[in-house]
Motif scaffolding. Sequence first.
Motif, mmCIF file in Angstrom:
data_model
loop_
_atom_site.group_PDB
_atom_site.id
_atom_site.type_symbol
_atom_site.label_atom_id
_atom_site.label_comp_id
_atom_site.label_asym_id
_atom_site.label_seq_id
_atom_site.Cartn_x
_atom_site.Cartn_y
_atom_site.Cartn_z
ATOM 1 N N GLY A 43 0.822 -1.210 0.000
ATOM 2 C CA GLY A 43 0.000 0.000 0.000
ATOM 3 C C GLY A 43 0.852 1.254 0.000
ATOM 4 O O GLY A 43 0.547 2.234 -0.693
ATOM 5 N N THR A 44 1.946 1.228 0.777
ATOM 6 C CA THR A 44 2.853 2.379 0.809
ATOM 7 C C THR A 44 3.506 2.584 -0.550
ATOM 8 O O THR A 44 3.640 3.716 -1.032
ATOM 9 N N ALA A 50 2.083 6.863 -6.740
ATOM 10 C CA ALA A 50 1.042 7.809 -7.147
ATOM 11 C C ALA A 50 1.335 9.207 -6.636
ATOM 12 O O ALA A 50 0.541 10.133 -6.838
ATOM 13 N N ASP A 51 2.490 9.376 -5.960
ATOM 14 C CA ASP A 51 2.947 10.663 -5.442
ATOM 15 C C ASP A 51 1.994 11.238 -4.402
ATOM 16 O O ASP A 51 1.780 12.459 -4.350
ATOM 17 N N ASN A 56 5.606 10.069 3.607
ATOM 18 C CA ASN A 56 6.566 11.153 3.825
ATOM 19 C C ASN A 56 7.543 11.243 2.658
ATOM 20 O O ASN A 56 7.818 10.250 1.960
ATOM 21 N N SER A 57 8.035 12.428 2.415
ATOM 22 C CA SER A 57 8.808 12.711 1.208
ATOM 23 C C SER A 57 10.054 11.842 1.073
ATOM 24 O O SER A 57 10.403 11.391 -0.027
ATOM 25 N N GLU A 58 10.724 11.544 2.185
ATOM 26 C CA GLU A 58 11.929 10.725 2.116
ATOM 27 C C GLU A 58 11.616 9.315 1.629
ATOM 28 O O GLU A 58 12.285 8.777 0.739
ATOM 29 N N ARG A 62 12.583 7.573 -2.012
ATOM 30 C CA ARG A 62 13.360 6.334 -2.017
ATOM 31 C C ARG A 62 12.656 5.263 -2.843
ATOM 32 O O ARG A 62 13.283 4.558 -3.652
ATOM 33 N N ILE A 63 11.334 5.149 -2.670
ATOM 34 C CA ILE A 63 10.569 4.143 -3.431
ATOM 35 C C ILE A 63 10.565 4.476 -4.912
ATOM 36 O O ILE A 63 10.737 3.595 -5.776
ATOM 37 N N GLN A 64 10.385 5.734 -5.244
ATOM 38 C CA GLN A 64 10.386 6.134 -6.647
ATOM 39 C C GLN A 64 11.754 5.905 -7.282
ATOM 40 O O GLN A 64 11.856 5.525 -8.454
#
Length: 359
Positions: A43-44, A50-51, A56-58, A62-64
């Motif tokens: 889910g995260t 999907a931005d 959280n931005s970090e 990292r995932i992107q």
Amino acid sequence: MTIVMKKRKTAKEGVTAPPPTITQPEIVRTLADLARIAGVSTGTVSRALADKSIVNSETRERIQSLAKKHDFRPNQMASKLRSRRTGFVGVVIPLGHERRQHISDPFFLTLLGHLADELAECGYDLMLSRVIPDGTKDWLEKVTRSGMVDGVLVIGQSDQFDIIEEVAAQYEPLVIWGHQRAHQRHCVVGTDNLAGGRLAVEHLVATGARKLLFMGDAAGIEIQMRLEGAKAAAAAAGIALKHVKITLAGEDMGPQIEKSLSSRFSYDGIVAASDLIALSALSALHRIGKRIPQDVQVVGFDDLPLSSYSAPPLTTIRQEISRGAKLMVEKLKERMGGKNTPSVVMPPILVVRESTRSL
């Protein structure tokens, strides 16, 4: 998968060196694969890709970054199913009154081309359907309830006005290219056909024509209104206008036009219900020795790209097809968003070329 390479012991070497290992990068095919590498839930990962700001931005970055490194692209079809969007717009051409007409008709191709361009700009694919109702009343409902499209565009009302009205009462994302009648429910983008027919006759009368032919099959609403406009203008000028039924099926059109032009009825002006009919009439007039525009003047309807390349170039009533396609897609997008949009009726434009005399 791990590949182990063993080094052979030599006489000078007392021991064998540790074997080097070559590890292939892990293949990431699913959200679960990426989640495992990132150490987070699927889910995260979904929300990060999907931005969504809920991640959280970090972590999101990292995932992107991992997705980019592993060349991972989410399953677009699954994403569309979750959002209840298909990414497709249905484009339907009903041929209730003219069953032998083809999609290769230049008007259809021109409008379809503009619609395809506009839909592509909005990220939609086009699903095309040519329908011959054959007495059935659910031809449009089958498309709107198929679950395969997010909205529907219909090219022409044909003789199916009442059926389109019924579907429009239940299905909002529906826009039609056609003629606007007073108090109708469905959203239309099209030309003022009554004014267009009137404009064609007024031009012929102004350039000296006194005996007119109107060529076209008035079973469809748009051509019916062009004929009504032409009749009104002829009556106002006190001149004769004869209606000759000409179908839009290519194999029948030529013989029908030649027969009508060879009849005993004298004529010096032709109002054609479409450019295709007008161009066929120009060809037939040449074959029977008529001079254009000295003997017979011809006015078409549509202003298709090929009309300026005929011999002589065709005077015609322009429908703003490109603008109309843009408006149809804009209206459809608004309706898909829940907005009830009004119809748009564009004014016809007289384009004077060499198939009629100059004023």
